[in-house]
Design a protein around this motif. Structure first.
Motif, short mmCIF file in Angstrom:
data_model
loop_
_atom_site.label_atom_id
_atom_site.label_comp_id
_atom_site.label_asym_id
_atom_site.label_seq_id
_atom_site.Cartn_x
_atom_site.Cartn_y
_atom_site.Cartn_z
N THR A 292 0.94 -1.26 -0.23
CA THR A 292 0.02 0.08 0.09
C THR A 292 0.86 1.34 0.02
O THR A 292 0.31 2.21 -0.37
N ALA A 293 2.07 1.16 0.46
CA ALA A 293 3.06 2.34 0.44
C ALA A 293 4.55 1.64 0.44
O ALA A 293 4.74 0.86 1.10
N VAL A 294 5.33 2.31 -0.22
CA VAL A 294 6.80 1.96 -0.42
C VAL A 294 7.47 3.09 0.64
O VAL A 294 7.51 4.27 0.33
N CYS A 295 8.22 2.57 1.78
CA CYS A 295 9.05 3.43 2.36
C CYS A 295 10.45 3.25 2.24
O CYS A 295 10.74 2.08 2.53
N LEU A 296 11.24 4.46 1.93
CA LEU A 296 12.62 4.20 1.68
C LEU A 296 13.47 4.85 2.51
O LEU A 296 12.94 6.27 2.60
N THR A 297 14.56 4.58 3.18
CA THR A 297 15.48 5.10 4.03
C THR A 297 16.90 5.46 2.84
O THR A 297 17.12 4.62 2.05
N ASP A 298 17.38 6.44 3.25
CA ASP A 298 18.90 6.70 2.73
C ASP A 298 18.83 6.56 1.30
O ASP A 298 19.63 6.42 0.43
N VAL A 299 17.76 7.45 0.53
CA VAL A 299 17.97 7.78 -0.57
C VAL A 299 19.02 8.61 -1.26
O VAL A 299 19.33 9.43 -0.40
N GLY A 300 19.60 8.13 -2.26
CA GLY A 300 20.81 8.85 -2.73
C GLY A 300 20.93 8.57 -4.31
O GLY A 300 20.17 8.14 -4.89
N PRO A 301 22.00 9.18 -4.97
CA PRO A 301 22.40 9.21 -6.46
C PRO A 301 22.33 7.79 -6.63
O PRO A 301 22.97 7.21 -6.01
N VAL A 302 21.79 7.51 -8.10
CA VAL A 302 21.98 6.14 -8.56
C VAL A 302 23.40 5.81 -8.98
O VAL A 302 23.95 6.82 -9.82
N PRO A 303 24.08 4.93 -8.79
CA PRO A 303 25.53 4.61 -8.95
C PRO A 303 26.04 4.60 -10.55
O PRO A 303 26.98 4.85 -11.04
N ASP A 304 24.96 4.04 -11.26
CA ASP A 304 25.23 3.71 -12.70
C ASP A 304 24.14 3.59 -13.57
O ASP A 304 22.98 3.70 -12.87
N GLN A 305 24.14 3.41 -14.90
CA GLN A 305 22.96 3.60 -15.80
C GLN A 305 22.25 2.30 -15.99
O GLN A 305 21.11 2.73 -15.90
#
Length: 369
Positions: A292-305
């Motif tokens: 019902t909901a996605v909870c994410l911690t420590d979101v940061g830049p994606v490392p590669d394509q």
């Protein structure tokens, strides 16, 4: 159709009860049977109730109103007999090649992200006068996954009696997909299937900036010949007149909301990115079953394509299913590097940012004030 899940924490195929706390997407390894891939080729939940009359054209963009008119006429023209003179029984008969329709047998909605192309495509599916079993709707990725699951000939047989095939987010990311889709659509058009597609790239420009498109010019031109391009101008409706997206929350706020929300998941972002590499993108929809909901911690830049492209697919599936995303760490407009946002996949990344921002706005009420 049920989906079996192998998880740490439960093995019965059912998610744990709320008292056990939030689930973890990283603990899910969905197995999706081929018949589910076929059965789910319908507009996703977000677009289940959309129609042409629920589309709100921007009055400053006449191409949007024109698109409604053109697509309404296109849908009406698909009534009556199958273009090849056959329906499902066509699977078991042989039709001469000269029955193939002449000229473009499809319409191609080209425009920036957020102008309502998927809304219009789903409306076309709903408006086409044919039973649901004779209409198919799926993303480009879902279509190529269907071929992988069924095989090329079985896919042609399965879709060949259809009145309409709608392909959302049409993109060619590699030469193999170019040849595969070119061959598939040519076979379907020969059998009288009408086509409709959305993309951020004109059909003659597919693959540009992502691989040596010039080496596959014949296939790309063949794909382009199947469609009449229909340009839709405008700005992203998800941000039109709406407040700024909420800033990321703290880890504590995200975790507290996850435990307080029935059916929520809780994962750290780097771990989720690693898990996505182990799950085929065709299963990302099943990955979110019951969430019902996605909870994410420590979101940061994606490392590669490669990781970034997998995240794009997940963002699309979450958006289709209207699953809010609550996050801590970096804001979603800092997920992709400048090189990514200026490269051949830039339109995919901007779409993902737009959709994740909308889902972040939807998640704001989950945090107790």
């Amino acid at each position: 159709m049920s989906t079996s899940l192998s998880t740490s924490g439960y093995t019965s195929g059912r998610p744990p009860i709320a008292d056990a706390g939030p689930q973890a997407l990283c603990a899910r390894e969905p197995r999706v049977p081929a018949e589910r891939l076929v059965a789910e080729m319908v507009p996703p939940p977000r677009f289940d109730s959309v129609r042409f009359d629920t589309y709100n054209p921007d009055p400053t963009q006449p191409s949007q109103s024109e698109a409604v008119t053109v697509l309404s006429g296109f849908a009406a023209g698909l009534g009556g007999a199958h273009a090849s003179g056959a329906g499902k029984k066509r699977w078991f008969t042989r039709t001469p090649r000269n029955t193939a329709p002449s000229g473009p047998r499809g319409v191609y909605l080209d425009g920036g992200y957020g102008v309502g192309k998927t809304h219009l495509l789903a409306s076309l599916w709903h408006a086409t006068p044919a039973e649901p079993a004779l209409k198919a709707f799926g993303t480009f990725v879902e279509l190529t996954n269907l071929v992988g699951a069924l095989g090329f000939q079985q896919t042609v047989q399965t879709l060949g009696g259809h009145r309409l095939l709608c392909i959302d987010e049409f993109e060619l990311d590699d030469p193999g997909d170019t040849v595969l889709v070119s061959s598939l659509l040519s076979r379907l058009v020969e059998q009288g299937v009408a086509l409709a597609a959305t993309s951020n790239t004109l059909p003659g420009k597919l693959g540009e900036g992502r691989f040596a498109a010039a080496d596959f010019l014949r296939e790309i031109q063949g794909l382009s010949a199947h469609f009449r391009p229909l340009r839709i101008d405008g700005q992203d409706y998800r941000h039109r007149g709406l407040p700024e997206a909420p800033a990321p929350f703290s880890d504590e706020q995200v975790a507290k909301a996850a435990y307080a929300t029935d059916g929520a998941s809780l994962d750290d972002f780097p771990g989720l990115l690693e898990h996505l590499a182990r799950v085929h993108p065709s299963r990302y929809g099943a990955l979110t079953d019951g969430i019902t909901a996605v909870c994410l911690t420590d979101v940061g830049p994606v490392p590669d394509q490669s990781t970034a492209l997998r995240l794009v697919v997940l963002a699309d599936r979450l958006y289709d299913r209207e699953i809010p995303v609550l996050a801590s760490g970096a804001p979603f407009d800092r997920l992709f590097s400048d090189d990514m946002l200026n490269g051949g996949y830039r339109k995919k990344y901007f779409r993902a940012i737009s959709r994740l921002t909308a889902l972040a706005r939807d998640a704001k009420p989950l945090v107790s004030q």
